[in-house]
Structure formats: C-alpha cells, structure tokens
Design a protein around this motif. Structure first.
Motif, PDB file in Angstrom:
ATOM      1  N   GLY A  43       6.822 -10.452  -1.548  1.00 18.45           N
ATOM      2  CA  GLY A  43       7.718  -9.744  -0.646  1.00 18.45           C
ATOM      3  C   GLY A  43       7.228  -9.677   0.785  1.00 18.45           C
ATOM      4  O   GLY A  43       7.986  -9.341   1.686  1.00 18.45           O
ATOM      5  N   SER A  44       5.948  -9.988   1.005  1.00 22.89           N
ATOM      6  CA  SER A  44       5.396  -9.944   2.351  1.00 22.89           C
ATOM      7  C   SER A  44       4.238 -10.924   2.484  1.00 22.89           C
ATOM      8  O   SER A  44       3.329 -10.930   1.649  1.00 22.89           O
ATOM      9  N   LYS A  45       4.262 -11.698   3.538  1.00 25.14           N
ATOM     10  CA  LYS A  45       3.178 -12.664   3.777  1.00 25.14           C
ATOM     11  C   LYS A  45       1.913 -11.976   4.290  1.00 25.14           C
ATOM     12  O   LYS A  45       0.859 -12.610   4.393  1.00 25.14           O
ATOM     13  N   TRP A  46       2.010 -10.675   4.605  1.00 29.56           N
ATOM     14  CA  TRP A  46       0.868  -9.970   5.162  1.00 29.56           C
ATOM     15  C   TRP A  46       0.008  -9.290   4.099  1.00 29.56           C
ATOM     16  O   TRP A  46      -1.024  -8.704   4.414  1.00 29.56           O
ATOM     17  N   CYS A  47       0.429  -9.342   2.843  1.00 32.81           N
ATOM     18  CA  CYS A  47      -0.338  -8.706   1.771  1.00 32.81           C
ATOM     19  C   CYS A  47      -1.673  -9.407   1.544  1.00 32.81           C
ATOM     20  O   CYS A  47      -1.762 -10.634   1.647  1.00 32.81           O
ATOM     21  N   TYR A  48      -2.691  -8.636   1.207  1.00 35.94           N
ATOM     22  CA  TYR A  48      -3.955  -9.207   0.762  1.00 35.94           C
ATOM     23  C   TYR A  48      -3.883  -9.421  -0.751  1.00 35.94           C
ATOM     24  O   TYR A  48      -3.622  -8.469  -1.498  1.00 35.94           O
ATOM     25  N   PRO A  49      -4.105 -10.632  -1.213  1.00 35.98           N
ATOM     26  CA  PRO A  49      -3.983 -10.894  -2.658  1.00 35.98           C
ATOM     27  C   PRO A  49      -5.061 -10.183  -3.463  1.00 35.98           C
ATOM     28  O   PRO A  49      -6.215 -10.083  -3.044  1.00 35.98           O
ATOM     29  N   GLY A  50      -4.667  -9.671  -4.622  1.00 38.64           N
ATOM     30  CA  GLY A  50      -5.608  -9.071  -5.556  1.00 38.64           C
ATOM     31  C   GLY A  50      -6.109  -7.687  -5.184  1.00 38.64           C
ATOM     32  O   GLY A  50      -6.992  -7.148  -5.861  1.00 38.64           O
ATOM     33  N   LYS A  51      -5.556  -7.077  -4.139  1.00 37.25           N
ATOM     34  CA  LYS A  51      -6.024  -5.768  -3.706  1.00 37.25           C
ATOM     35  C   LYS A  51      -5.164  -4.658  -4.312  1.00 37.25           C
ATOM     36  O   LYS A  51      -3.944  -4.798  -4.443  1.00 37.25           O
ATOM     37  N   GLN A  52      -5.790  -3.543  -4.675  1.00 34.27           N
ATOM     38  CA  GLN A  52      -5.068  -2.376  -5.145  1.00 34.27           C
ATOM     39  C   GLN A  52      -5.815  -1.118  -4.724  1.00 34.27           C
ATOM     40  O   GLN A  52      -7.026  -1.155  -4.504  1.00 34.27           O
ATOM     41  N   ILE A  53      -5.084  -0.032  -4.591  1.00 36.21           N
ATOM     42  CA  ILE A  53      -5.693   1.228  -4.179  1.00 36.21           C
ATOM     43  C   ILE A  53      -5.212   2.341  -5.111  1.00 36.21           C
ATOM     44  O   ILE A  53      -4.181   2.208  -5.777  1.00 36.21           O
ATOM     45  N   VAL A  54      -5.968   3.438  -5.152  1.00 33.75           N
ATOM     46  CA  VAL A  54      -5.537   4.663  -5.825  1.00 33.75           C
ATOM     47  C   VAL A  54      -5.601   5.782  -4.796  1.00 33.75           C
ATOM     48  O   VAL A  54      -6.646   5.988  -4.155  1.00 33.75           O
ATOM     49  N   VAL A  55      -4.483   6.489  -4.615  1.00 32.85           N
ATOM     50  CA  VAL A  55      -4.404   7.540  -3.598  1.00 32.85           C
ATOM     51  C   VAL A  55      -3.872   8.830  -4.222  1.00 32.85           C
ATOM     52  O   VAL A  55      -3.189   8.809  -5.243  1.00 32.85           O
ATOM     53  N   THR A  56      -4.177   9.942  -3.556  1.00 31.99           N
ATOM     54  CA  THR A  56      -3.681  11.254  -3.966  1.00 31.99           C
ATOM     55  C   THR A  56      -2.534  11.667  -3.068  1.00 31.99           C
ATOM     56  O   THR A  56      -2.597  11.491  -1.841  1.00 31.99           O
ATOM     57  N   ALA A  57      -1.488  12.248  -3.635  1.00 34.31           N
ATOM     58  CA  ALA A  57      -0.362  12.767  -2.860  1.00 34.31           C
ATOM     59  C   ALA A  57      -0.784  14.061  -2.175  1.00 34.31           C
ATOM     60  O   ALA A  57      -1.139  15.040  -2.844  1.00 34.31           O
ATOM     61  N   THR A  58      -0.762  14.074  -0.837  1.00 32.33           N
ATOM     62  CA  THR A  58      -1.236  15.234  -0.082  1.00 32.33           C
ATOM     63  C   THR A  58      -0.234  15.729   0.958  1.00 32.33           C
ATOM     64  O   THR A  58      -0.495  16.728   1.640  1.00 32.33           O
ATOM     65  N   ASN A  59       0.908  15.041   1.097  1.00 32.46           N
ATOM     66  CA  ASN A  59       1.831  15.399   2.177  1.00 32.46           C
ATOM     67  C   ASN A  59       3.226  14.889   1.838  1.00 32.46           C
ATOM     68  O   ASN A  59       3.405  14.126   0.878  1.00 32.46           O
ATOM     69  N   ALA A  60       4.203  15.300   2.643  1.00 31.49           N
ATOM     70  CA  ALA A  60       5.584  14.835   2.501  1.00 31.49           C
ATOM     71  C   ALA A  60       5.929  13.898   3.641  1.00 31.49           C
ATOM     72  O   ALA A  60       5.487  14.087   4.775  1.00 31.49           O
ATOM     73  N   CYS A  61       6.704  12.879   3.334  1.00 29.71           N
ATOM     74  CA  CYS A  61       7.302  12.018   4.360  1.00 29.71           C
ATOM     75  C   CYS A  61       8.782  12.398   4.394  1.00 29.71           C
ATOM     76  O   CYS A  61       9.562  11.974   3.534  1.00 29.71           O
ATOM     77  N   PRO A  62       9.190  13.248   5.329  1.00 29.95           N
ATOM     78  CA  PRO A  62      10.523  13.848   5.272  1.00 29.95           C
ATOM     79  C   PRO A  62      11.634  12.913   5.734  1.00 29.95           C
ATOM     80  O   PRO A  62      11.384  11.956   6.482  1.00 29.95           O
ATOM     81  N   PRO A  63      12.864  13.182   5.297  1.00 26.96           N
ATOM     82  CA  PRO A  63      14.012  12.424   5.798  1.00 26.96           C
ATOM     83  C   PRO A  63      14.078  12.522   7.319  1.00 26.96           C
ATOM     84  O   PRO A  63      13.709  13.545   7.903  1.00 26.96           O
ATOM     85  N   GLY A  64      14.513  11.437   7.951  1.00 25.00           N
ATOM     86  CA  GLY A  64      14.586  11.415   9.397  1.00 25.00           C
ATOM     87  C   GLY A  64      13.335  10.902  10.066  1.00 25.00           C
ATOM     88  O   GLY A  64      13.281  10.790  11.299  1.00 25.00           O
TER      89      GLY A  64
END
Length: 259
Positions: A99-120
């Motif tokens: 879906g994107s030519k900018w992706c790094y192959p084979g990379k993955q991350i694990v993150v914690t949900a700490t905030n909201a990305c609100p509408p708008g």
C-alpha cells in the motif's frame, strides 16, 4: 473412482472456503478496538522527533516517560478508543508494503494507547468511521520514511508486557476517591474498577475519563484494595496495595500484575 475423487476435492475446497469466510466474519464482527487477528487501518505521527508533544492527553497518564510508557505510544481515532476504555491497550502494527512504497519491509512495532486522535484533526484521518493510529514520531519512523506522511497498516491487539505490578495513583479528597489506573499488564485496558478499605466492603467505581475511576467513599486511614476487570473479561483483586497512611497524589504499586 475419478468422479468420487473429484467430488471429494470439490468438498475439500468448499470446506476450506467456508472456514476462510467464517474466520473473516469473526474478525469483522468484533469491535475494531478488540481485534486480536489482523485488521486494517492507517497511521500518521505527531509530537515531534523527541515525542515531547505526546505527553498528557485523553487517557490521563501525564508524563509518559515517568509513567513508564515512553515513546512507545499512539493516539487512537474514536473507532479504536472505545470511549476511553482502550487507554492502556497494546497494539502490534505493521506497514502494508503493497500500500505504500515508503514502508520498511519486515518492521513491526508494539505501542500503548495513551491519547485520542479526535474528529476534525488535520487531514480528517480520525473522522468517523475511520480507524486510525496517530503514532509518536519515533515509532512511525520504525515503520516508514517520514515523507510518507500517512501509511496503510495492519494491526491487532496483543498482551502488554509491563515491568512490575499494576499501579494506582490517588487523587480527590477525603470523600471522593479519584484514581488513575496504569502499568496494567495482560490485555492492558481496564473496563471496571472497585475499591475497598480494610473496614469496608467493595465500592464500585465509575469510569470518569481515560483511565481515571471515581467513587464517593470515605476511606482515609484504611488500607486500600482494588478489584480490576480488563476489557477482555479477566478480573483480579489486588489486596492492601496502599497502607493506611496513604495520601492523595501518591502512587502505589501492587506486588503482581495481569500475567
């Protein structure tokens, strides 16, 4: 014999297709925030290269460095935030190479949900019903080049690995207990909390916002225990976490976690 063989092959193919379909329906029928098999979303970044702009936010954690989450964090769109109950949940995320030519192959991350990305928000990526992760920049930079801006991702809920026990930070006043629950292991996100003193029974707490829970109970001068239920259904009691001389503004850590 050949006809029987072809009939058996067709039956096997149809059975396989049915299993694939049922598996897909299972994923689609789950709430987006609860997906433990791969779901599709998009991701951007915010907060600057040092992630200082990610401090605070809709989950109530404040300084993410001092609380232990650091830069491994993300804000969630409404479809993933679950009215704030996804705060503390952990997500594994990979960039979609097709879906994107900018992706790094084979990379993955694990993150914690700490905030909201609100509408708008800028670009409209967090507008309903979109599923979106607004990552800290250091985490986005592990998945793709900065120039990408927005990337398609696959994600799924995973257990959180925490150091030490579950923690409770006391706020409020002698007649109002206002508690931040954090450093939660296992599936991370809390959906129910009760509190008790050593002289009382359990008081159910109300979800206030983020991972703040409140109850109108006079528990000053008593040892405090907590009962916590994760959003995936597991419930555990944490006895005598705070001693009888506890004070507001203090954080107390249990001897164990959801492991």
């Amino acid at each position: 014999m050949a006809g029987t063989s072809r009939k058996g092959a067709r039956h096997l193919i149809l059975s396989t297709l049915l299993l694939v379909y049922l598996k897909a329906m299972k994923v689609l029928s789950m709430e987006a925030w609860a997906v433990t098999e791969w779901g599709s979303a998009h991701a951007t970044f915010y907060g600057g290269a040092d992630a200082q702009g990610t401090m605070g936010g809709a989950c109530g954690y404040g300084n993410l460095y001092s609380i232990g989450y650091g830069v491994k964090s993300t804000a969630l769109s409404n479809g993933l935030l679950n009215s704030g109950l996804s705060c503390g949940a952990c997500f594994k995320i990979v960039c979609q190479l097709d879906g994107s030519k900018w992706c790094y192959p084979g990379k993955q991350i694990v993150v914690t949900a700490t905030n909201a990305c609100p509408p708008g928000s800028e670009g409209g990526w967090c507008n309903p019903p979109k599923l979106h992760f607004d990552l800290s920049y250091p985490m986005f930079a592990q998945l793709a080049q900065r120039v990408a801006g927005v990337i398609p991702v696959k994600y799924r809920r995973v257990p959180c690995e925490r150091q030490g026990g579950i923690r409770f930070t006391m706020h409020g006043n002698p007649w109002f207990d206002y508690v931040l629950v954090h450093n939660v292991g296992g599936m991370g996100a809390v959906c129910s909390v009760s509190i008790k003193g050593h002289k009382t029974g359990w008081y159910p707490m109300s979800h206030n916002w983020g991972q703040f829970w409140s109850a109108s109970a006079h528990l000053v001068g008593q040892d405090l225990s907590f009962q916590v239920r994760l959003c995936k259904g597991k419930t555990q009691e944490f006895y005598n976490v705070a001693p009888s001389n506890w004070g507001f503004g203090q954080t107390f850590e249990a001897d164990y976690n959801f492991y």
